[in-house]
Design a protein around this motif. Structure first.
Motif, PDB file in Angstrom:
ATOM      1  N   VAL A  48      82.938-112.132 -58.945  1.00 29.21           N
ATOM      2  CA  VAL A  48      83.316-112.310 -57.542  1.00 29.21           C
ATOM      3  C   VAL A  48      83.854-110.973 -57.060  1.00 29.21           C
ATOM      4  CG1 VAL A  48      84.787-113.549 -55.891  1.00 29.21           C
ATOM      5  CG2 VAL A  48      83.926-114.729 -57.934  1.00 29.21           C
ATOM      6  N   ARG A  49      83.038-110.257 -56.305  1.00 31.50           N
ATOM      7  CA  ARG A  49      83.504-108.965 -55.787  1.00 31.50           C
ATOM      8  C   ARG A  49      84.481-109.209 -54.655  1.00 31.50           C
ATOM      9  NH1 ARG A  49      78.065-107.316 -56.321  1.00 31.50           N
ATOM     10  NH2 ARG A  49      77.754-106.376 -58.349  1.00 31.50           N
ATOM     11  N   VAL A  50      85.393-108.250 -54.480  1.00 34.42           N
ATOM     12  CA  VAL A  50      86.366-108.360 -53.397  1.00 34.42           C
ATOM     13  C   VAL A  50      85.654-108.520 -52.055  1.00 34.42           C
ATOM     14  CG1 VAL A  50      88.187-107.129 -52.162  1.00 34.42           C
ATOM     15  CG2 VAL A  50      88.155-107.134 -54.660  1.00 34.42           C
ATOM     16  N   ASP A  51      84.533-107.842 -51.882  1.00 31.80           N
ATOM     17  CA  ASP A  51      83.819-107.964 -50.605  1.00 31.80           C
ATOM     18  C   ASP A  51      83.161-109.333 -50.436  1.00 31.80           C
ATOM     19  OD1 ASP A  51      84.163-105.350 -49.224  1.00 31.80           O
ATOM     20  OD2 ASP A  51      83.393-104.627 -51.131  1.00 31.80           O
TER      21      ASP A  51
ATOM     22  N   VAL C  13      82.170 -92.447 -34.330  1.00 41.19           N
ATOM     23  CA  VAL C  13      81.815 -93.687 -35.018  1.00 41.19           C
ATOM     24  C   VAL C  13      80.709 -94.360 -34.223  1.00 41.19           C
ATOM     25  CG1 VAL C  13      82.686 -95.877 -35.937  1.00 41.19           C
ATOM     26  CG2 VAL C  13      84.214 -93.893 -35.761  1.00 41.19           C
ATOM     27  N   ARG C  14      79.695 -94.836 -34.907  1.00 40.78           N
ATOM     28  CA  ARG C  14      78.574 -95.471 -34.199  1.00 40.78           C
ATOM     29  C   ARG C  14      79.054 -96.686 -33.401  1.00 40.78           C
ATOM     30  NH1 ARG C  14      75.414 -97.338 -38.522  1.00 40.78           N
ATOM     31  NH2 ARG C  14      74.214 -98.374 -36.911  1.00 40.78           N
ATOM     32  N   TRP C  15      78.477 -96.826 -32.237  1.00 44.46           N
ATOM     33  CA  TRP C  15      78.740 -98.021 -31.414  1.00 44.46           C
ATOM     34  C   TRP C  15      77.715 -99.049 -31.830  1.00 44.46           C
ATOM     35  CZ3 TRP C  15      82.272-100.361 -28.710  1.00 44.46           C
ATOM     36  CH2 TRP C  15      81.928-101.351 -27.781  1.00 44.46           C
ATOM     37  N   ALA C  16      78.105 -99.913 -32.726  1.00 42.40           N
ATOM     38  CA  ALA C  16      77.162-100.872 -33.284  1.00 42.40           C
ATOM     39  C   ALA C  16      77.940-102.114 -33.703  1.00 42.40           C
ATOM     40  CB  ALA C  16      76.442-100.273 -34.494  1.00 42.40           C
ATOM     41  N   HIS C  17      77.266-103.240 -33.657  1.00 36.45           N
ATOM     42  CA  HIS C  17      77.938-104.499 -33.958  1.00 36.45           C
ATOM     43  C   HIS C  17      77.055-105.411 -34.791  1.00 36.45           C
ATOM     44  CE1 HIS C  17      79.702-102.734 -30.350  1.00 36.45           C
ATOM     45  NE2 HIS C  17      80.831-103.107 -30.909  1.00 36.45           N
ATOM     46  N   PRO C  18      76.637-104.939 -35.954  1.00 37.74           N
ATOM     47  CA  PRO C  18      75.766-105.780 -36.773  1.00 37.74           C
ATOM     48  C   PRO C  18      76.546-106.972 -37.330  1.00 37.74           C
ATOM     49  CG  PRO C  18      76.467-103.847 -38.013  1.00 37.74           C
ATOM     50  CD  PRO C  18      76.996-103.679 -36.608  1.00 37.74           C
ATOM     51  N   PRO C  19      75.872-108.088 -37.513  1.00 33.15           N
ATOM     52  CA  PRO C  19      76.516-109.199 -38.220  1.00 33.15           C
ATOM     53  C   PRO C  19      76.671-108.830 -39.689  1.00 33.15           C
ATOM     54  CG  PRO C  19      74.216-109.717 -37.759  1.00 33.15           C
ATOM     55  CD  PRO C  19      74.494-108.365 -37.156  1.00 33.15           C
ATOM     56  N   GLY C  20      77.484-109.577 -40.390  1.00 27.25           N
ATOM     57  CA  GLY C  20      77.686-109.306 -41.810  1.00 27.25           C
ATOM     58  C   GLY C  20      79.115-108.916 -42.085  1.00 27.25           C
ATOM     59  N   HIS C  21      79.323-108.329 -43.258  1.00 29.45           N
ATOM     60  CA  HIS C  21      80.672-107.954 -43.695  1.00 29.45           C
ATOM     61  C   HIS C  21      80.839-106.461 -43.453  1.00 29.45           C
ATOM     62  CE1 HIS C  21      84.307-107.777 -46.056  1.00 29.45           C
ATOM     63  NE2 HIS C  21      83.774-106.848 -46.822  1.00 29.45           N
ATOM     64  N   ILE C  22      81.539-106.123 -42.382  1.00 30.93           N
ATOM     65  CA  ILE C  22      81.629-104.744 -41.921  1.00 30.93           C
ATOM     66  C   ILE C  22      83.070-104.257 -42.053  1.00 30.93           C
ATOM     67  CG2 ILE C  22      81.245-103.204 -39.946  1.00 30.93           C
ATOM     68  CD1 ILE C  22      78.708-104.624 -40.981  1.00 30.93           C
ATOM     69  N   GLU C  47      76.750-104.412 -48.705  1.00 30.75           N
ATOM     70  CA  GLU C  47      75.812-104.957 -49.686  1.00 30.75           C
ATOM     71  C   GLU C  47      76.547-105.787 -50.744  1.00 30.75           C
ATOM     72  OE1 GLU C  47      72.256-104.536 -49.935  1.00 30.75           O
ATOM     73  OE2 GLU C  47      72.765-104.262 -47.835  1.00 30.75           O
ATOM     74  N   LEU C  48      77.666-105.271 -51.225  1.00 30.03           N
ATOM     75  CA  LEU C  48      78.440-106.004 -52.232  1.00 30.03           C
ATOM     76  C   LEU C  48      78.798-107.401 -51.748  1.00 30.03           C
ATOM     77  CD1 LEU C  48      80.914-103.200 -53.401  1.00 30.03           C
ATOM     78  CD2 LEU C  48      79.108-104.262 -54.786  1.00 30.03           C
ATOM     79  N   ALA C  49      79.041-107.516 -50.445  1.00 30.05           N
ATOM     80  CA  ALA C  49      79.449-108.800 -49.878  1.00 30.05           C
ATOM     81  C   ALA C  49      78.380-109.868 -50.064  1.00 30.05           C
ATOM     82  CB  ALA C  49      79.762-108.640 -48.394  1.00 30.05           C
ATOM     83  N   TYR C  50      77.133-109.433 -50.245  1.00 26.67           N
ATOM     84  CA  TYR C  50      76.024-110.379 -50.422  1.00 26.67           C
ATOM     85  C   TYR C  50      75.510-110.364 -51.848  1.00 26.67           C
ATOM     86  CZ  TYR C  50      76.148-111.071 -45.416  1.00 26.67           C
ATOM     87  OH  TYR C  50      76.551-111.399 -44.143  1.00 26.67           O
ATOM     88  N   ALA C  51      76.408-110.013 -52.787  1.00 25.61           N
ATOM     89  CA  ALA C  51      76.117-110.112 -54.225  1.00 25.61           C
ATOM     90  C   ALA C  51      75.060-109.118 -54.687  1.00 25.61           C
ATOM     91  CB  ALA C  51      75.721-111.547 -54.607  1.00 25.61           C
ATOM     92  N   GLN C  55      74.540-100.164 -54.474  1.00 25.01           N
ATOM     93  CA  GLN C  55      74.071 -98.809 -54.781  1.00 25.01           C
ATOM     94  C   GLN C  55      72.977 -98.396 -53.785  1.00 25.01           C
ATOM     95  OE1 GLN C  55      75.618 -97.075 -56.834  1.00 25.01           O
ATOM     96  NE2 GLN C  55      76.559 -98.452 -58.322  1.00 25.01           N
ATOM     97  N   PRO C  56      72.800 -97.130 -53.510  1.00 23.13           N
ATOM     98  CA  PRO C  56      73.623 -96.033 -54.037  1.00 23.13           C
ATOM     99  C   PRO C  56      75.004 -96.001 -53.400  1.00 23.13           C
ATOM    100  CG  PRO C  56      72.097 -95.203 -52.385  1.00 23.13           C
ATOM    101  CD  PRO C  56      71.781 -96.662 -52.556  1.00 23.13           C
ATOM    102  N   ALA C  57      75.964 -95.488 -54.168  1.00 17.16           N
ATOM    103  CA  ALA C  57      77.305 -95.317 -53.621  1.00 17.16           C
ATOM    104  C   ALA C  57      77.229 -94.363 -52.433  1.00 17.16           C
ATOM    105  CB  ALA C  57      78.235 -94.758 -54.691  1.00 17.16           C
ATOM    106  N   ARG C  58      78.112 -94.563 -51.493  1.00 17.10           N
ATOM    107  CA  ARG C  58      78.073 -93.769 -50.265  1.00 17.10           C
ATOM    108  C   ARG C  58      79.391 -93.031 -50.064  1.00 17.10           C
ATOM    109  NH1 ARG C  58      74.515 -96.301 -46.065  1.00 17.10           N
ATOM    110  NH2 ARG C  58      72.988 -97.458 -47.290  1.00 17.10           N
ATOM    111  N   PRO C  59      79.312 -91.834 -49.483  1.00 16.47           N
ATOM    112  CA  PRO C  59      80.550 -91.098 -49.211  1.00 16.47           C
ATOM    113  C   PRO C  59      81.451 -91.881 -48.259  1.00 16.47           C
ATOM    114  CG  PRO C  59      78.658 -89.643 -49.007  1.00 16.47           C
ATOM    115  CD  PRO C  59      78.119 -91.041 -49.131  1.00 16.47           C
ATOM    116  N   LEU C  60      82.733 -91.853 -48.594  1.00 15.56           N
ATOM    117  CA  LEU C  60      83.745 -92.509 -47.770  1.00 15.56           C
ATOM    118  C   LEU C  60      84.717 -91.430 -47.286  1.00 15.56           C
ATOM    119  CD1 LEU C  60      85.110 -95.254 -46.852  1.00 15.56           C
ATOM    120  CD2 LEU C  60      86.453 -95.097 -48.964  1.00 15.56           C
TER     121      LEU C  60
END
Lengths: 109, 208, 102
Positions: A48-51, C13-22, C47-51, C55-60
């Motif tokens: 279960v990932r935090v996200d 910051v992009r002006w965007a409103h996609p559904p999902g876990h943002i 992506e992690l939010a949907y199991a 990857q690939p990891a992204r710069p934060l």
């Protein structure tokens, strides 16, 4: 929500009342929910990932988001993720919850 | 805007044993039992994880702050890599990437998570209820001075206030300024001045 | 790790409103700020939010925003700011002369 592109949980900058500073000590069952997430999200299990937890909470909808307590939201979401991954079925979980309630009733008599 | 849900639930302790378990308490027990039976976790691991989180708390963070006040080289390492510096003191930071933000002569830092409730829990334990509630999360990014005022913290007009929103993988701790009049104090004495709320940034340590 | 931005760069910051876990808060979308630091590379929470594996990891990045660019009529000192972690795919370069807003 006036803007469908804004998640209910995404509340930074919205108007709200004063900060209420009352606090409560966490109950044991709440600490166990926390412990389950720590374990299920660790590197070895990665189940279960935090996200995934957060997405499940965000998808509870505005009513549940405000009405449930913090760890009620967590266990609801963790359970949803585990059901989705087939760790157990709804039927198994429902029967076990009934057993838990029956045991508790027995303990009180 | 009301915040009744979280408050009506969170303000009073809910012991486990009184009365029938709630729907969600029963769910926790059932889920835990099924996970144990299926070999995903053991009862011992759950018990140990509860104990480990109980052992974390503000005292752990206060020790880090007191060391930083006493040892400039440690402070430099703490500001560069918070988790590594905490590990030097034997603190298990788990998966945390800790960023320590230092208050300055005219700079005050405060921490929030507007999207959920990210908090440096591996350092200072579980967050207080107000940190997770709508009022704090909504308002502190927009009117930090007013919110700080509700905690009794008045920030002078000529200071800068910097709010840190924990939106992704970093967790934050505020390093307050060492109070005047503490010259020659031991780390243990200094740690006694450092509260949880100082490390969140909603209060300042009290001068002796 | 290849990063598109460096500390001090102005970004929008992009002006965007996609559904999902943002994890990009609504209140900074469309706003202009300055890169405070590169935090490293992390798996993509969207992506992690949907199991999936993220990857690939992204710069934060940590991005600094002046309060006055976020909130009209902000009451406080001009230098007051908010710092927010934002993944690279939510950021675009901002011209030196541009000020916040959408």
């Amino acid at each position: 929500m006036s803007d469908p592109g804004r998640g209910y949980h995404d509340m930074g900058g919205l108007p709200a009342g004063p900060v209420e500073r009352g606090e409560h000590d966490y109950a044991l069952w709440e600490k166990r929910v926390d412990a389950l997430l720590v374990l299920l999200s660790d590197k070895t299990r990665d189940l279960v990932r935090v996200d995934e937890l957060r997405r499940g909470i965000e998808q509870l909808g505005p009513g549940a988001y405000d009405e449930l307590s913090y760890y009620e939201r967590w266990i609801a979401s963790i359970t949803g993720v585990l059901l989705g991954k087939g760790v157990f079925t709804s039927d198994e979980l429902g029967r076990r919850m009934a057993e838990v309630e029956a045991r508790a009733a027995g303990d009180r008599t | 805007m009301s915040d009744t849900g979280q408050h009506s639930h969170d303000h009073t302790p809910r012991p486990d044993q009184d009365g029938p378990p709630s729907y969600y308490q029963a769910m926790e027990t059932a889920v835990r039992e099924l996970l144990i039976e299926r070999g995903v976790v053991t009862a011992e691991e759950v018990r140990a994880a509860v104990e480990a989180m109980d052992a974390r708390g503000p005292a752990q963070g206060a020790r880090v702050v007191a060391r930083a006040w006493s040892d400039p080289a440690f402070k430099a390492r703490l500001l560069k890599d918070g988790s590594a510096a905490c590990a030097e003191l034997g603190i298990d930071m788990g998966p945390t990437h800790l960023v320590v933000v230092e208050n300055g002569e005219k700079l005050h830092n405060v921490i929030v998570c507007t999207l959920c409730s990210c908090y440096p829990r591996f350092l200072i334990g579980l967050p207080p209820d107000w940190y997770k509630a709508r009022a704090y999360r909504s308002r502190v990014v927009r009117e930090p001075r007013a919110v700080l005022g509700e905690f009794g913290t008045e920030i002078p007009d000529d200071w800068e206030v910097r709010v840190h929103d924990s939106t992704a993988d970093m967790r934050y701790m505020v390093l307050p300024r060492r109070p005047e009049g503490t010259e020659g104090w031991s780390e243990a004495q200094l740690a006694g001045l450092v509260t949880r709320d100082c490390m969140i940034g909603v209060t300042l340590p009290k001068a002796p | 790790m290849t990063t598109r931005f460096a500390p001090g760069d102005r970004v929008r910051v992009r002006w965007a409103h996609p559904p999902g876990h943002i994890r990009t808060p609504y209140y900074v979308r469309g706003k202009t700020g300055v890169i405070e630091r590169v935090c490293g590379s992390f798996r993509n929470p969207e992506e992690l939010a949907y199991a999936r594996d993220g990857q690939p990891a992204r710069p934060l990045y940590r991005v600094h925003f002046d309060q006055r660019t976020l909130w009209p009529g902000y009451q406080g000192r001009a230098k007051d700011g908010v710092e927010v972690e934002i993944f690279e795919h939510w950021l675009e370069p901002a011209g030196a002369a541009k000020e916040g807003g959408t």
